[in-house]
Design an enzyme around this catalytic site. Structure first.
Site, PDB file in Angstrom:
ATOM      1  N   HIS A  13     -66.651   4.084  15.331  1.00  0.00           N
ATOM      2  CA  HIS A  13     -67.615   4.134  16.435  1.00  0.00           C
ATOM      3  C   HIS A  13     -69.047   4.160  15.907  1.00  0.00           C
ATOM      4  CE1 HIS A  13     -64.273   6.238  18.981  1.00  0.00           C
ATOM      5  NE2 HIS A  13     -63.965   4.996  18.643  1.00  0.00           N
ATOM      6  N   HIS A  72     -63.040  -0.775  24.819  1.00  0.00           N
ATOM      7  CA  HIS A  72     -63.049   0.101  23.648  1.00  0.00           C
ATOM      8  C   HIS A  72     -62.378  -0.569  22.455  1.00  0.00           C
ATOM      9  CE1 HIS A  72     -63.486   3.803  21.433  1.00  0.00           C
ATOM     10  NE2 HIS A  72     -62.282   3.555  20.929  1.00  0.00           N
ATOM     11  N   ASP A  82     -64.089  -0.902  18.833  1.00  0.00           N
ATOM     12  CA  ASP A  82     -63.441  -0.595  17.554  1.00  0.00           C
ATOM     13  C   ASP A  82     -63.490  -1.788  16.609  1.00  0.00           C
ATOM     14  OD1 ASP A  82     -62.756   2.045  18.052  1.00  0.00           O
ATOM     15  OD2 ASP A  82     -60.680   1.603  18.601  1.00  0.00           O
ATOM     16  N   HIS A 103     -56.810  -0.998  14.187  1.00  0.00           N
ATOM     17  CA  HIS A 103     -57.560  -0.778  12.948  1.00  0.00           C
ATOM     18  C   HIS A 103     -56.907  -1.456  11.748  1.00  0.00           C
ATOM     19  CE1 HIS A 103     -60.089   1.980  15.087  1.00  0.00           C
ATOM     20  NE2 HIS A 103     -59.074   2.759  15.390  1.00  0.00           N
TER      21      HIS A 103
END
Length: 305
Positions: free
Chosen positions: A78, A235, A239, A262
């Site tokens: 973030h 979101h 990311d 991720h």
């Protein structure tokens, strides 16, 4: 913007680590051109410095973690997204713990503090990583691809077997305005059953309705609801901006992601960087660059060849 930028002044944050549950203080400091983003674990003696780069990623479970030796900093995505989104190329990040504070679960608090600290331009040109050939990584039904484009763009297809989430799709054609206005405030999210399981295993110890959207059997349980109708996919794009910034340069290419996270974001950056035939680094001069922040590049006609 063709010149590297840093902060005009310091910016300090204190907050809870999402996974550790510990109170952590973090200070952003201006840095010289060419420094990049460097984290400093100032709670260790001696302090350990870790460059925010894909080559230093040591873990991608639940968040992105960079490390050097026995020292690491987790949940950096973030903050990295906020720095990239605000046009910050160089900064020192002093942190007194192993995890970036989660704040409200989004990048908005970091963006606001960076705006208050101000931005200082250097006289050194940026280098842009321009994608020349497609690169793809796949993990089961998850896929991420980056292809040539005149702009930096992220298109994300998110799919969950839950009535509150289901399928969501959104694209970000990157500009400072679009990132800050449409994506920075999107919060991290999790499913109530999974949060309870993680806490029983010593994870998500700092998680609460104050810093995450929590989804129960019948939908979102946060009293205030969602900030955006499609906050979840927004979101995921936030990311992605943070994870992909670990390429070390401003990107010019179109990322197309399906059910990515991720780990796959990191694999995409790593695969791209180890294939120099698929990209080129270009340093623009004022004479060669006449586009706005979204870095459209009409001069690069070879991208359409």
């Amino acid at each position: 913007m063709i010149f590297q930028q840093t902060l005009g002044n310091k910016a300090t944050f204190s907050g809870i680590g999402l996974h550790t549950g510990k109170t952590i203080t973090l200070t952003l400091r201006p840095a010289e051109a060419g420094t990049g983003i460097v984290f400093h674990r100032v709670d260790l003696s001696p302090a350990v410095s870790i460059e925010a780069h894909a080559s230093n990623v040591v873990n991608t479970r639940l968040s992105t973690t960079i490390g050097r030796g026995d020292a690491s900093v987790s949940t950096i995505e973030h903050l990295m997204a906020a720095l990239y989104g605000c046009g910050i190329d160089n900064a020192h990040v002093d942190i007194d713990g192993p995890e970036v504070p989660i704040m409200d679960g989004s990048a908005a608090p970091f963006v606001a503090a960076i705006a208050k600290a101000g931005v200082k331009m250097s006289g050194k040109a940026r280098k842009y990583l321009v994608v020349k050939k497609p690169v793809t990584v796949v993990d089961g039904d998850k896929k991420a691809t980056i292809i040539p484009s005149r702009h930096y763009k992220i298109s994300f297809d998110m799919q969950f077997a839950h009535p509150a989430v289901k399928s969501q799709f959104r694209s970000l054609e990157f500009s400072q305005e679009s990132f800050i206005g449409d994506f920075a405030a999107a919060r991290t999210f999790g499913f109530l059953a999974e949060v309870e399981m993680m806490k029983s295993h010593g994870l998500a110890l700092g998680g609460s309705l104050e810093n995450a959207v929590v989804i129960g059997d019948n939908g979102v349980i946060n009293p205030e609801g969602l900030r955006f109708q499609d906050e979840f996919v927004r979101h995921k794009i936030l990311d992605s901006v943070g994870d992909l910034s670990l390429a070390g340069h401003r990107l010019i290419g179109h990322v197309k992601a399906t059910k990515s996270g991720h780990d796959l974001n990191h694999k995409l950056v790593t695969e791209l960087l180890k294939r120099p035939d698929c990209y080129t680094l270009i340093e623009f001069t004022p004479q060669a660059f006449n586009a706005p922040f979204n870095i459209g590049i009409p001069e690069l006609s070879w991208l359409e060849a």
